[in-house]
Design a protein around this motif. Sequence first.
Motif, short mmCIF file in Angstrom:
data_model
loop_
_atom_site.label_atom_id
_atom_site.label_comp_id
_atom_site.label_asym_id
_atom_site.label_seq_id
_atom_site.Cartn_x
_atom_site.Cartn_y
_atom_site.Cartn_z
N MET A 1 6.52 36.53 68.75
CA MET A 1 6.86 37.81 68.10
C MET A 1 8.31 37.80 67.63
SD MET A 1 5.69 40.74 67.21
CE MET A 1 6.25 42.36 66.76
N SER A 2 9.19 37.28 68.49
CA SER A 2 10.60 37.23 68.14
C SER A 2 10.86 36.29 66.98
CB SER A 2 11.45 36.80 69.35
OG SER A 2 11.07 35.52 69.76
N GLU A 3 10.07 35.15 66.93
CA GLU A 3 10.27 34.20 65.84
C GLU A 3 9.85 34.82 64.51
OE1 GLU A 3 8.91 29.69 64.53
OE2 GLU A 3 8.36 30.50 66.51
N THR A 4 8.75 35.60 64.53
CA THR A 4 8.30 36.25 63.31
C THR A 4 9.33 37.25 62.82
OG1 THR A 4 6.02 36.02 64.05
CG2 THR A 4 6.44 37.62 62.29
N THR A 5 9.89 38.02 63.76
CA THR A 5 10.92 39.00 63.39
C THR A 5 12.14 38.31 62.81
OG1 THR A 5 10.18 40.44 65.16
CG2 THR A 5 12.36 40.87 64.26
N ASP A 6 12.51 37.15 63.41
CA ASP A 6 13.69 36.42 62.93
C ASP A 6 13.47 35.90 61.51
OD1 ASP A 6 16.29 35.11 63.39
OD2 ASP A 6 15.10 33.28 63.22
N ASP A 7 12.25 35.35 61.26
CA ASP A 7 11.95 34.84 59.93
C ASP A 7 11.99 35.95 58.89
OD1 ASP A 7 11.66 32.32 60.87
OD2 ASP A 7 9.47 32.36 61.02
N THR A 8 11.43 37.13 59.24
CA THR A 8 11.42 38.24 58.31
C THR A 8 12.83 38.70 58.00
OG1 THR A 8 9.31 38.96 59.21
CG2 THR A 8 10.54 40.57 57.95
N SER A 9 13.67 38.74 59.06
CA SER A 9 15.04 39.16 58.86
C SER A 9 15.79 38.20 57.95
CB SER A 9 15.70 39.28 60.22
OG SER A 9 16.88 38.67 60.30
N GLU A 10 15.54 36.86 58.10
CA GLU A 10 16.22 35.88 57.25
C GLU A 10 15.76 36.02 55.80
OE1 GLU A 10 18.56 33.87 57.78
OE2 GLU A 10 18.79 34.10 59.92
N LYS A 11 14.48 36.30 55.59
CA LYS A 11 13.99 36.47 54.22
C LYS A 11 14.60 37.71 53.58
CE LYS A 11 9.60 36.09 55.29
NZ LYS A 11 8.12 36.07 55.13
N ASP A 12 14.80 38.75 54.38
CA ASP A 12 15.38 39.98 53.85
C ASP A 12 16.84 39.78 53.46
OD1 ASP A 12 13.58 42.20 56.10
OD2 ASP A 12 13.01 41.33 54.18
N ILE A 13 17.54 38.88 54.14
CA ILE A 13 18.95 38.63 53.85
C ILE A 13 19.13 38.21 52.40
CG2 ILE A 13 20.84 37.00 54.26
CD1 ILE A 13 20.19 37.14 57.21
N THR A 14 18.25 37.36 51.88
CA THR A 14 18.41 36.86 50.52
C THR A 14 18.13 37.93 49.47
OG1 THR A 14 16.10 36.14 50.36
CG2 THR A 14 17.68 34.59 51.31
N LYS A 15 17.54 39.04 49.89
CA LYS A 15 17.22 40.11 48.95
C LYS A 15 18.23 41.25 48.99
CE LYS A 15 12.30 39.07 49.41
NZ LYS A 15 10.98 39.57 49.83
N THR A 16 19.23 41.13 49.86
CA THR A 16 20.23 42.19 49.94
C THR A 16 21.25 42.06 48.82
OG1 THR A 16 21.63 40.89 51.42
CG2 THR A 16 19.97 42.30 52.45
N THR A 17 21.85 43.19 48.46
CA THR A 17 22.87 43.19 47.41
C THR A 17 24.06 42.33 47.80
OG1 THR A 17 22.20 45.40 46.72
CG2 THR A 17 24.37 44.64 46.01
N ALA A 18 24.47 42.42 49.06
CA ALA A 18 25.64 41.65 49.52
C ALA A 18 25.40 40.16 49.36
CB ALA A 18 25.95 42.00 50.97
N PHE A 19 24.20 39.70 49.73
CA PHE A 19 23.92 38.27 49.64
C PHE A 19 23.88 37.83 48.17
CE2 PHE A 19 21.23 34.53 49.37
CZ PHE A 19 21.73 33.74 50.38
N ARG A 20 23.27 38.64 47.31
CA ARG A 20 23.20 38.29 45.89
C ARG A 20 24.58 38.21 45.27
NH1 ARG A 20 18.06 42.26 44.53
NH2 ARG A 20 16.42 40.81 45.22
N VAL A 21 25.44 39.18 45.60
CA VAL A 21 26.81 39.14 45.09
C VAL A 21 27.54 37.92 45.63
CG1 VAL A 21 29.03 40.33 45.09
CG2 VAL A 21 26.93 41.64 44.74
N ALA A 22 27.33 37.62 46.91
CA ALA A 22 28.01 36.49 47.53
C ALA A 22 27.62 35.18 46.86
CB ALA A 22 27.67 36.44 49.02
N ARG A 23 26.32 34.97 46.62
CA ARG A 23 25.91 33.70 46.01
C ARG A 23 26.35 33.60 44.55
NH1 ARG A 23 21.37 34.38 42.90
NH2 ARG A 23 19.90 36.06 43.40
N LEU A 24 26.41 34.75 43.85
CA LEU A 24 26.89 34.72 42.48
C LEU A 24 28.38 34.40 42.42
CD1 LEU A 24 24.98 37.78 40.94
CD2 LEU A 24 24.64 35.36 40.38
N LEU A 25 29.15 35.00 43.32
CA LEU A 25 30.59 34.71 43.36
C LEU A 25 30.85 33.26 43.75
CD1 LEU A 25 31.98 37.95 45.08
CD2 LEU A 25 32.28 37.27 42.69
#
Length: 207
Positions: A1-25
């Motif tokens: 259960m914890s591994e599934t939650t961790d994977d979902t959280s990592e996938k959500d990171i790439t969709k956040t505005t902060a991450f998108r701005v960070a990778r563009l910069l």
Amino acid sequence: MSETTDDTSEKDITKTTAFRVARLLYGGIIVFTAISGLRNIDAQAAYAESKGIPMPEESVVSSHGLLLLGGLGIGLWRFPALAASSIVAFFVGVTPTIHDFWEREGQERQNEKNHFLKNVALAGAALAFLGVGEKKGKSGEFCGSYRRTRSTRFCPRSLASSNLARATGRFSPMTAPTSAPMAPPVLAALLLINPPRPPPIAPPIAA
């Protein structure tokens, strides 16, 4: 259960505005650095030659070409693990050979030290992007950016794991699109950036 939650959280990171701005910069800075180097090949090659780098012009072109592809990959978030690996390879090959501040004195030592620390920070950021890219591959969203799959066993966690799988005979055709293209470009780039130097040839002994 914890591994599934961790994977979902990592996938959500790439969709956040902060991450998108960070990778563009970050990707933009890397691309700018690569283009700047490619536009000044003569000066870069002369500097590399002064540092004792073999084949200076070829090394400059190959290393900055590798950096350009890596920056575009991070900025567009395409083949992120491969792109981040390319950037890490660039900084690992270039930083200790070009910015050897321990061999300098005075103001030149400080300047080279500043460049050395800057490159270390940029390499650290690339490793962070590499970690996120590998996590996405492990979660099955995409495997090494080459094919989508629901099985995590086809996703190599690192270049080392893929090489180990091939060396031990556990390299399956199903893994070829994900692991095979990653290692050769990075290893070839490292060899071009800092190729092995031939041993000195001893002068002939006079009779």
